[in-house]
Design an enzyme around this catalytic site. Structure first.
Site, PDB file in Angstrom:
ATOM      1  N   LYS A   1      47.274  65.473  38.800  1.00 39.40           N
ATOM      2  CA  LYS A   1      45.921  65.168  38.339  1.00 39.40           C
ATOM      3  C   LYS A   1      45.492  66.110  37.219  1.00 39.40           C
ATOM      4  O   LYS A   1      44.698  65.729  36.367  1.00 39.40           O
ATOM      5  CB  LYS A   1      44.921  65.198  39.499  1.00 39.40           C
ATOM      6  CG  LYS A   1      45.106  64.021  40.449  1.00 39.40           C
ATOM      7  CD  LYS A   1      43.887  63.732  41.312  1.00 39.40           C
ATOM      8  CE  LYS A   1      44.095  62.447  42.121  1.00 39.40           C
ATOM      9  NZ  LYS A   1      43.036  62.144  43.066  1.00 39.40           N
TER      10      LYS A   1
ATOM     11  N   LYS B   1      53.709  55.478  41.867  1.00 37.77           N
ATOM     12  CA  LYS B   1      52.911  54.957  42.977  1.00 37.77           C
ATOM     13  C   LYS B   1      51.805  54.024  42.462  1.00 37.77           C
ATOM     14  O   LYS B   1      51.194  54.293  41.437  1.00 37.77           O
ATOM     15  CB  LYS B   1      52.283  56.148  43.713  1.00 37.77           C
ATOM     16  CG  LYS B   1      51.335  55.798  44.841  1.00 37.77           C
ATOM     17  CD  LYS B   1      50.761  57.060  45.479  1.00 37.77           C
ATOM     18  CE  LYS B   1      49.436  57.469  44.870  1.00 37.77           C
ATOM     19  NZ  LYS B   1      48.249  56.963  45.577  1.00 37.77           N
TER      20      LYS B   1
ATOM     21  N   LYS C   1      44.709  53.141  42.687  1.00 37.96           N
ATOM     22  CA  LYS C   1      43.501  52.381  42.360  1.00 37.96           C
ATOM     23  C   LYS C   1      42.831  52.880  41.092  1.00 37.96           C
ATOM     24  O   LYS C   1      42.033  52.186  40.504  1.00 37.96           O
ATOM     25  CB  LYS C   1      42.527  52.369  43.533  1.00 37.96           C
ATOM     26  CG  LYS C   1      41.960  53.713  43.958  1.00 37.96           C
ATOM     27  CD  LYS C   1      40.838  53.507  44.968  1.00 37.96           C
ATOM     28  CE  LYS C   1      41.114  54.159  46.307  1.00 37.96           C
ATOM     29  NZ  LYS C   1      40.967  55.631  46.308  1.00 37.96           N
TER      30      LYS C   1
HETATM   31  P1  ATP Z   1      43.360  57.467  43.435  1.00 44.07           P
HETATM   32  O1  ATP Z   1      44.089  56.551  42.516  1.00 44.07           O
HETATM   33  O2  ATP Z   1      41.867  57.495  43.193  1.00 44.07           O
HETATM   34  O3  ATP Z   1      43.962  58.840  43.553  1.00 44.07           O
HETATM   35  P2  ATP Z   1      44.664  56.258  45.675  1.00 44.07           P
HETATM   36  O4  ATP Z   1      44.901  54.831  45.332  1.00 44.07           O
HETATM   37  O5  ATP Z   1      45.815  57.187  45.645  1.00 44.07           O
HETATM   38  O6  ATP Z   1      43.457  56.827  44.850  1.00 44.07           O
HETATM   39  P3  ATP Z   1      43.375  57.300  48.081  1.00 44.07           P
HETATM   40  O7  ATP Z   1      41.958  57.023  48.348  1.00 44.07           O
HETATM   41  O8  ATP Z   1      43.719  58.632  47.527  1.00 44.07           O
HETATM   42  O9  ATP Z   1      43.980  56.201  47.099  1.00 44.07           O
HETATM   43  O10 ATP Z   1      44.254  57.007  49.367  1.00 44.07           O
HETATM   44  C1  ATP Z   1      43.846  56.359  50.528  1.00 44.07           C
HETATM   45  C2  ATP Z   1      45.036  56.175  51.444  1.00 44.07           C
HETATM   46  O11 ATP Z   1      45.946  55.212  50.898  1.00 44.07           O
HETATM   47  C3  ATP Z   1      45.877  57.438  51.656  1.00 44.07           C
HETATM   48  O12 ATP Z   1      46.313  57.489  52.998  1.00 44.07           O
HETATM   49  C4  ATP Z   1      47.052  57.252  50.762  1.00 44.07           C
HETATM   50  O13 ATP Z   1      48.210  57.951  51.205  1.00 44.07           O
HETATM   51  C5  ATP Z   1      47.268  55.752  50.853  1.00 44.07           C
HETATM   52  N1  ATP Z   1      47.921  55.230  49.655  1.00 44.07           N
HETATM   53  C6  ATP Z   1      47.480  55.395  48.376  1.00 44.07           C
HETATM   54  N2  ATP Z   1      48.304  54.764  47.508  1.00 44.07           N
HETATM   55  C7  ATP Z   1      49.290  54.193  48.258  1.00 44.07           C
HETATM   56  C8  ATP Z   1      50.439  53.412  47.934  1.00 44.07           C
HETATM   57  N3  ATP Z   1      50.714  53.086  46.682  1.00 44.07           N
HETATM   58  N4  ATP Z   1      51.226  52.974  48.944  1.00 44.07           N
HETATM   59  C9  ATP Z   1      50.937  53.281  50.226  1.00 44.07           C
HETATM   60  N5  ATP Z   1      49.869  54.028  50.594  1.00 44.07           N
HETATM   61  C10 ATP Z   1      49.049  54.492  49.636  1.00 44.07           C
END
Ligand code: ATP
Ligand code: LTN
Length: 331
Positions: A113, A195, A198
């Site tokens: 980040k 990965k 969002k």
């Molecule tokens: P950001 O993009 O804002 O960092 P994010 O999409 O990584 O957000 P979080 O809110 O940080 O989402 O994560 C919520 C949950 O979803 C966490 O348990 C995280 O491990 C899981 N998660 C996030 N991205 C994935 C993915 N691509 N596959 C499986 N699990 C995920």
């Protein structure tokens, strides 16, 4: 036997993706009938990167509605907004004093980040894992159901707990990450080595739980795959392997079954099938979220009640901590 405690959270930094759903939320729904569960909306974590205040507020409410629409049941779990429980920030401060700057600088997500938000490497971004440790430890959590990307954070929470226990005497239960076998890391549709996230600036890289049917189908049709036309999951073929993983997660089948179903078929047909399978699961969730968002009073009531229960549980741990570190509480 002592009841096991589950804790997890997601950030209201945008709409949830199918990665969040498969890697996290969907499993929370399964766990709530067996354990004492706390599920939060981590708005304090979300502001470690820039957020538009009005959007953050809107996303928080939408996420609450989405949690419920995905099947979280407020009579079986405690559902609340992190910033409504001040004990999180309070415990975070104490835990900061048993955490080393060096170990925070080494965290993968911090490095990641910092690179992506080079103009805003703030203290909160570096402290993110300590606040997350506070979240988890406040509730004497046993298991933390998260996607693979969060395992390092759960491990550091465990280290911090152990260090505190050693320094001051037994206080925290030691948490453990709970990772699903399939779908713990759904990859980007555009760069399948990365990965799915969002907050990706390219909306074609992720499928949001709120994308309509046409958008879902279009995003899967455009998903990056290699030129080989075989539908098998293999090392070195990240794109097609990811699509197969998504298909299995949404069709509830094994990889072998999926590969058999699509044997001899072309990429076009396969991508349409994945899109349709996903869209069919999302449709009822979207309808339910919409219905819930129309009843603001109900949602606010659930969140107020959740925060009240969370504050009570959190205060038990925080009082213990304050006593152990030697904060004066009067005679
Ligand atoms: P950001 O993009 O804002 O960092 P994010 O999409 O990584 O957000 P979080 O809110 O940080 O989402 O994560 C919520 C949950 O979803 C966490 O348990 C995280 O491990 C899981 N998660 C996030 N991205 C994935 C993915 N691509 N596959 C499986 N699990 C995920
Ligand atoms: N950092 C997490 C969200 C989160 C969390 C938590 C997850 C905040 N606090 C406590 C599990 C336990 C993420 O998913 N990015």
């Amino acid at each position: 036997m002592e009841e096991k405690i589950i804790y997890s959270a997601a950030q209201p930094s945008g709409n949830l993706t199918i990665g969040n759903y498969v890697g996290a939320i969907r499993n929370w729904v399964r766990l709530q009938s067996e354990y004492r569960c706390f599920f939060a909306i981590a708005d304090m974590h979300a502001i470690t990167v820039k957020q538009e205040p009005a959007e953050l507020r809107r996303h928080t409410l939408e996420l609450a509605a989405l949690y419920l629409a995905c099947g979280l049941d407020p009579s079986r779990c405690v559902l609340y907004v992190q910033s409504q429980v001040p004990q999180h920030a309070e415990l975070c401060w104490v835990l900061n004093t048993v955490t080393y700057v060096g170990e925070m600088e080494r965290m993968t997500q911090f490095k990641d980040k910092s690179r992506r938000h080079a103009d805003n490497i703030n203290m909160g971004l570096m402290d993110y894992p300590v606040l997350m440790a506070a979240d988890i430890l406040l509730y004497q959590t046993d298991y933390v159901p998260v996607g693979v990307d969060q395992t390092q954070h759960v491990e550091i929470a465990r280290d911090i707990a152990l260090r505190f226990n050693n320094r001051y005497s037994e206080t925290f239960r030691l948490p453990q990450a709970l990772i699903v076998k399939n779908g713990a890391k759904i990859m980007s549709l555009q760069e399948p080595e990365k990965k799915m996230s969002k907050s990706d600036e390219n909306p074609n890289a992720f499928v949001s739980l709120l994308d309509d049917r046409d958008t879902v189908l279009r995003k899967f049709r455009r998903a990056v795959t290699d030129s080989d036309n075989r539908i098998v999951s293999e090392e070195g073929r990240a794109g097609i392997s990811n699509l197969l993983a998504i298909y299995c997660a949404f069709a509830n089948c094994t990889l072998q079954e999926a590969e058999k179903t699509f044997e001899g078929r072309g990429y076009g047909e396969f991508k349409t099938a994945v899109g349709e399978t996903v869209a069919n699961v999302l449709a009822p969730v979207q309808a339910e979220q919409k219905r819930l968002l129309a009843d603001r009073k109900y949602l606010d009531g659930i969140l107020a009640e959740g925060a009240e229960t969370a504050r009570r549980a959190a205060q038990r741990t925080l009082s213990k901590v304050y006593r152990k570190v030697g904060f004066y509480r009067g005679e």
